[in-house]
Design a protein around this motif. Structure first.
Motif, mmCIF file in Angstrom:
data_model
loop_
_atom_site.group_PDB
_atom_site.id
_atom_site.type_symbol
_atom_site.label_atom_id
_atom_site.label_comp_id
_atom_site.label_asym_id
_atom_site.label_seq_id
_atom_site.Cartn_x
_atom_site.Cartn_y
_atom_site.Cartn_z
ATOM 1 N N PHE A 256 -39.840 -9.385 -28.270
ATOM 2 C CA PHE A 256 -40.117 -8.364 -27.254
ATOM 3 C C PHE A 256 -41.615 -8.185 -27.042
ATOM 4 C CE2 PHE A 256 -41.103 -4.014 -26.055
ATOM 5 C CZ PHE A 256 -40.254 -3.786 -24.979
ATOM 6 N N THR A 257 -42.382 -8.038 -28.123
ATOM 7 C CA THR A 257 -43.813 -7.770 -27.970
ATOM 8 C C THR A 257 -44.517 -8.926 -27.269
ATOM 9 O OG1 THR A 257 -44.301 -8.613 -30.198
ATOM 10 C CG2 THR A 257 -43.925 -6.235 -29.975
ATOM 11 N N HIS A 258 -44.135 -10.142 -27.610
ATOM 12 C CA HIS A 258 -44.743 -11.300 -26.962
ATOM 13 C C HIS A 258 -44.367 -11.344 -25.482
ATOM 14 C CE1 HIS A 258 -45.305 -15.524 -25.740
ATOM 15 N NE2 HIS A 258 -46.299 -15.521 -26.607
ATOM 16 N N PHE A 259 -43.110 -11.052 -25.184
ATOM 17 C CA PHE A 259 -42.672 -11.061 -23.784
ATOM 18 C C PHE A 259 -43.472 -10.062 -22.962
ATOM 19 C CE2 PHE A 259 -40.190 -9.348 -20.299
ATOM 20 C CZ PHE A 259 -39.819 -10.502 -19.631
ATOM 21 N N VAL A 260 -43.614 -8.859 -23.449
ATOM 22 C CA VAL A 260 -44.328 -7.821 -22.691
ATOM 23 C C VAL A 260 -45.786 -8.222 -22.451
ATOM 24 C CG1 VAL A 260 -45.158 -5.431 -22.784
ATOM 25 C CG2 VAL A 260 -42.803 -5.957 -23.425
ATOM 26 N N ARG A 261 -46.393 -8.933 -23.415
ATOM 27 C CA ARG A 261 -47.786 -9.374 -23.265
ATOM 28 C C ARG A 261 -47.941 -10.490 -22.237
ATOM 29 N NH1 ARG A 261 -47.928 -9.486 -28.882
ATOM 30 N NH2 ARG A 261 -47.982 -11.768 -28.924
ATOM 31 N N THR A 262 -46.931 -11.333 -22.119
ATOM 32 C CA THR A 262 -47.115 -12.583 -21.370
ATOM 33 C C THR A 262 -46.336 -12.675 -20.063
ATOM 34 O OG1 THR A 262 -45.338 -13.636 -22.652
ATOM 35 C CG2 THR A 262 -47.595 -13.871 -23.484
ATOM 36 N N ALA A 263 -45.313 -11.865 -19.894
ATOM 37 C CA ALA A 263 -44.453 -11.996 -18.710
ATOM 38 C C ALA A 263 -45.142 -11.488 -17.451
ATOM 39 C CB ALA A 263 -43.152 -11.219 -18.926
ATOM 40 N N SER A 264 -44.721 -12.036 -16.321
ATOM 41 C CA SER A 264 -45.205 -11.554 -15.036
ATOM 42 C C SER A 264 -44.538 -10.214 -14.710
ATOM 43 C CB SER A 264 -44.864 -12.563 -13.943
ATOM 44 O OG SER A 264 -43.449 -12.632 -13.752
ATOM 45 N N GLU A 266 -42.844 -9.543 -12.123
ATOM 46 C CA GLU A 266 -41.497 -9.838 -11.623
ATOM 47 C C GLU A 266 -40.527 -10.084 -12.780
ATOM 48 O OE1 GLU A 266 -39.217 -13.037 -8.667
ATOM 49 O OE2 GLU A 266 -41.399 -13.119 -8.920
ATOM 50 N N GLN A 267 -40.969 -10.848 -13.783
ATOM 51 C CA GLN A 267 -40.117 -11.111 -14.956
ATOM 52 C C GLN A 267 -39.827 -9.818 -15.715
ATOM 53 O OE1 GLN A 267 -42.712 -14.047 -16.717
ATOM 54 N NE2 GLN A 267 -41.364 -15.751 -16.144
ATOM 55 N N LYS A 268 -40.837 -8.976 -15.859
ATOM 56 C CA LYS A 268 -40.633 -7.705 -16.556
ATOM 57 C C LYS A 268 -39.636 -6.822 -15.809
ATOM 58 C CE LYS A 268 -45.227 -7.450 -18.660
ATOM 59 N NZ LYS A 268 -46.520 -6.712 -18.683
ATOM 60 N N SER A 269 -39.734 -6.789 -14.514
ATOM 61 C CA SER A 269 -38.815 -5.968 -13.731
ATOM 62 C C SER A 269 -37.373 -6.412 -13.948
ATOM 63 C CB SER A 269 -39.184 -6.057 -12.250
ATOM 64 O OG SER A 269 -38.266 -5.329 -11.468
ATOM 65 N N GLU A 270 -37.155 -7.724 -13.915
ATOM 66 C CA GLU A 270 -35.806 -8.241 -14.143
ATOM 67 C C GLU A 270 -35.355 -7.970 -15.572
ATOM 68 O OE1 GLU A 270 -33.285 -12.420 -13.677
ATOM 69 O OE2 GLU A 270 -35.491 -12.469 -13.637
ATOM 70 N N PHE A 271 -36.242 -8.220 -16.515
ATOM 71 C CA PHE A 271 -35.934 -8.033 -17.938
ATOM 72 C C PHE A 271 -35.523 -6.596 -18.242
ATOM 73 C CE2 PHE A 271 -37.469 -6.894 -22.204
ATOM 74 C CZ PHE A 271 -36.863 -7.857 -23.009
ATOM 75 N N PHE A 272 -36.314 -5.645 -17.779
ATOM 76 C CA PHE A 272 -36.052 -4.247 -18.116
ATOM 77 C C PHE A 272 -34.854 -3.665 -17.353
ATOM 78 C CE2 PHE A 272 -40.496 -4.275 -19.739
ATOM 79 C CZ PHE A 272 -40.206 -3.834 -21.020
ATOM 80 N N GLU A 293 -37.399 -17.624 -23.535
ATOM 81 C CA GLU A 293 -37.814 -19.023 -23.659
ATOM 82 C C GLU A 293 -38.896 -19.382 -22.646
ATOM 83 O OE1 GLU A 293 -34.911 -22.082 -24.565
ATOM 84 O OE2 GLU A 293 -33.340 -20.562 -24.582
ATOM 85 N N ILE A 294 -38.718 -18.967 -21.401
ATOM 86 C CA ILE A 294 -39.668 -19.287 -20.336
ATOM 87 C C ILE A 294 -41.073 -18.790 -20.679
ATOM 88 C CG2 ILE A 294 -40.310 -18.736 -17.943
ATOM 89 C CD1 ILE A 294 -37.240 -18.657 -17.354
ATOM 90 N N THR A 295 -41.152 -17.602 -21.250
ATOM 91 C CA THR A 295 -42.453 -16.985 -21.562
ATOM 92 C C THR A 295 -43.019 -17.433 -22.910
ATOM 93 O OG1 THR A 295 -41.299 -15.065 -22.503
ATOM 94 C CG2 THR A 295 -41.978 -14.931 -20.178
ATOM 95 N N GLY A 296 -42.287 -18.275 -23.621
ATOM 96 C CA GLY A 296 -42.753 -18.733 -24.925
ATOM 97 C C GLY A 296 -42.517 -17.738 -26.039
ATOM 98 N N SER A 297 -41.767 -16.679 -25.765
ATOM 99 C CA SER A 297 -41.549 -15.637 -26.776
ATOM 100 C C SER A 297 -40.673 -16.135 -27.930
ATOM 101 C CB SER A 297 -40.916 -14.404 -26.118
ATOM 102 O OG SER A 297 -41.751 -13.915 -25.087
ATOM 103 N N LYS A 298 -39.686 -16.932 -27.608
ATOM 104 C CA LYS A 298 -38.855 -17.505 -28.670
ATOM 105 C C LYS A 298 -39.690 -18.408 -29.557
ATOM 106 C CE LYS A 298 -34.820 -20.416 -29.597
ATOM 107 N NZ LYS A 298 -33.879 -21.408 -29.043
ATOM 108 N N ALA A 299 -40.478 -19.286 -28.941
ATOM 109 C CA ALA A 299 -41.317 -20.209 -29.715
ATOM 110 C C ALA A 299 -42.317 -19.438 -30.579
ATOM 111 C CB ALA A 299 -42.050 -21.158 -28.777
ATOM 112 N N TYR A 300 -42.841 -18.341 -30.048
ATOM 113 C CA TYR A 300 -43.802 -17.526 -30.802
ATOM 114 C C TYR A 300 -43.138 -16.913 -32.038
ATOM 115 C CZ TYR A 300 -46.898 -13.672 -32.027
ATOM 116 O OH TYR A 300 -47.698 -12.800 -32.721
ATOM 117 N N ALA A 301 -41.961 -16.326 -31.860
ATOM 118 C CA ALA A 301 -41.258 -15.726 -32.998
ATOM 119 C C ALA A 301 -40.925 -16.780 -34.046
ATOM 120 C CB ALA A 301 -39.984 -15.026 -32.520
ATOM 121 N N GLU A 302 -40.507 -17.957 -33.603
ATOM 122 C CA GLU A 302 -40.207 -19.048 -34.541
ATOM 123 C C GLU A 302 -41.460 -19.477 -35.294
ATOM 124 O OE1 GLU A 302 -36.454 -21.224 -32.266
ATOM 125 O OE2 GLU A 302 -38.515 -21.815 -31.786
#
Length: 345
Positions: A256-264, A266-272, A293-302
């Motif tokens: 979640f934290t990585h997504f919020v930092r990196t998402a556009s 538009e992506q945040k609007s859809e996500f939330f 996955e698109i924002t690299g959040s999964k890769a970051y957590a891994e």
């Protein structure tokens, strides 16, 4: 279940489960909680408890043996206390998270009636488990240092739980805040408490055990929780035995934290519009997985998870230098970390 589990964990887990299902454990439960609660709810509590993998119990015995412990069976009661505590906090946790399944079965509040009545019963029975876990340690043969340290660990876990609840109310969260919550809520009672108590049972001083095992336990425990977060989003629902509760709850994790930092925007609007809304819509839940996955959040957590596991393996070398275990025992400890990293549930 993996070969490692079958070869190394299951036999010990079965011995602790047998103790939990036995007369001595039931007697302690009744002494602590009274006749009515025992007569009406003990069987369910014991059944709920023995469904676990007993990783915490195994940590107690493994670190006991690693620290030089030789007396077969000396760790059983302490291990049962940690598993009793976990069973209790999971009853509370499922109420907090509104998670209706646990380990492939209805969560306690669902099994105990659902609605307000079921939640009330689960809270009360969880309380009973917390008191029982402490009472198990208040017995002849359990060192005072074990009682004191385990009780402190149990209390820290409650602090971690409320920290997690508070984070759930926010969308702007730093990684270090999430990591701090992981340490308080998961690492302390999953690794640090069992590991240190195992060493204490083997006769190691508290100061030495804490100095040797704290960094290892924090890294292994944080990695364990990140793995849980990844499984909660990407794991096989049938294997996990639960629904997409992490998406529907809106779990605040490193994903979640990585997504919020990196998402556009538009992506945040859809996500939330999906995350934390409890929609129960598989297509929308899948979209959340795609966005991570698109924002690299999964890769970051891994990446962070793997770094923490690797840190814990390096810290093992200091522990091995101190206790000088056999090569076979070294491989067993390393094997546990590999099992935790590769597990599917």
């Amino acid at each position: 279940m993996s070969d490692f589990y079958q070869k190394n964990i299951k036999k010990y887990a079965d011995s602790v489960k047998a103790f939990i299902g036995g007369d001595e454990y039931r007697k302690i439960f009744k002494e602590v909680n009274g006749k009515y609660l025992c007569d009406n709810y003990f069987d369910y509590f014991a059944e709920h408890t023995v469904r676990g993998k007993f990783i915490r119990a195994y940590f107690v015995d493994l670190l006991y043996r690693l620290s030089g412990g030789k007396k077969s069976g000396e760790t059983i009661v302490t291990a049962a206390a940690f598993e009793t505590f976990e069973s209790a906090v999971l009853m509370h946790d499922d109420v907090i998270d509104r998670s209706e399944t646990r380990r492939g079965f209805p969560s306690a509040f669902v099994a105990l009636g659902g609605g307000h009545v079921g939640r009330s019963r689960a809270i009360c029975l969880g309380d009973a488990g917390l008191f029982t876990s402490i009472a198990l340690l208040d017995r002849d043969g359990i060192p005072e240092s074990v009682r004191r340290f385990a009780t402190a660990i149990f209390l820290r876990t409650v602090s971690g739980e409320i920290e997690d609840v508070d984070l759930a109310e926010r969308n702007e969260i730093a990684d270090n805040e999430v990591i701090d919550a992981y340490i308080e809520k998961t690492a302390t009672y999953t690794v640090l408490g069992p590991a240190v108590c195992g060493a204490l049972l083997a006769g190691v001083s508290e100061s030495k055990a804490k100095a040797l095992l704290t960094d290892f336990s924090h890294d292994a425990g944080v990695a364990f929780q990140i793995k849980d977060d990844l499984l909660g989003i990407y794991g096989n629902r049938a294997v996990l035995g639960k629904k997409d509760s992490d998406v529907e709850e809106g779990k605040k994790s490193l994903l979640f934290t990585h997504f919020v930092r990196t998402a556009s925007d538009e992506q945040k609007s859809e996500f939330f519009s999906i995350y934390g809304k409890g929609l129960g819509d598989e297509k929308k839940n899948e979209r959340v997985r795609e966005l991570f996955e698109i924002t690299g959040s999964k890769a970051y957590a891994e990446k962070v998870m793997n770094e923490r596991f690797e840190n814990s393996e390096r810290e093992l070398e200091k522990i091995f230098d101190e206790f000088r275990p056999t090569d076979e025992l070294k491989e067993e400890v390393r094997g546990l970390l590999h099992f935790l990293r590769a597990r599917e549930k």
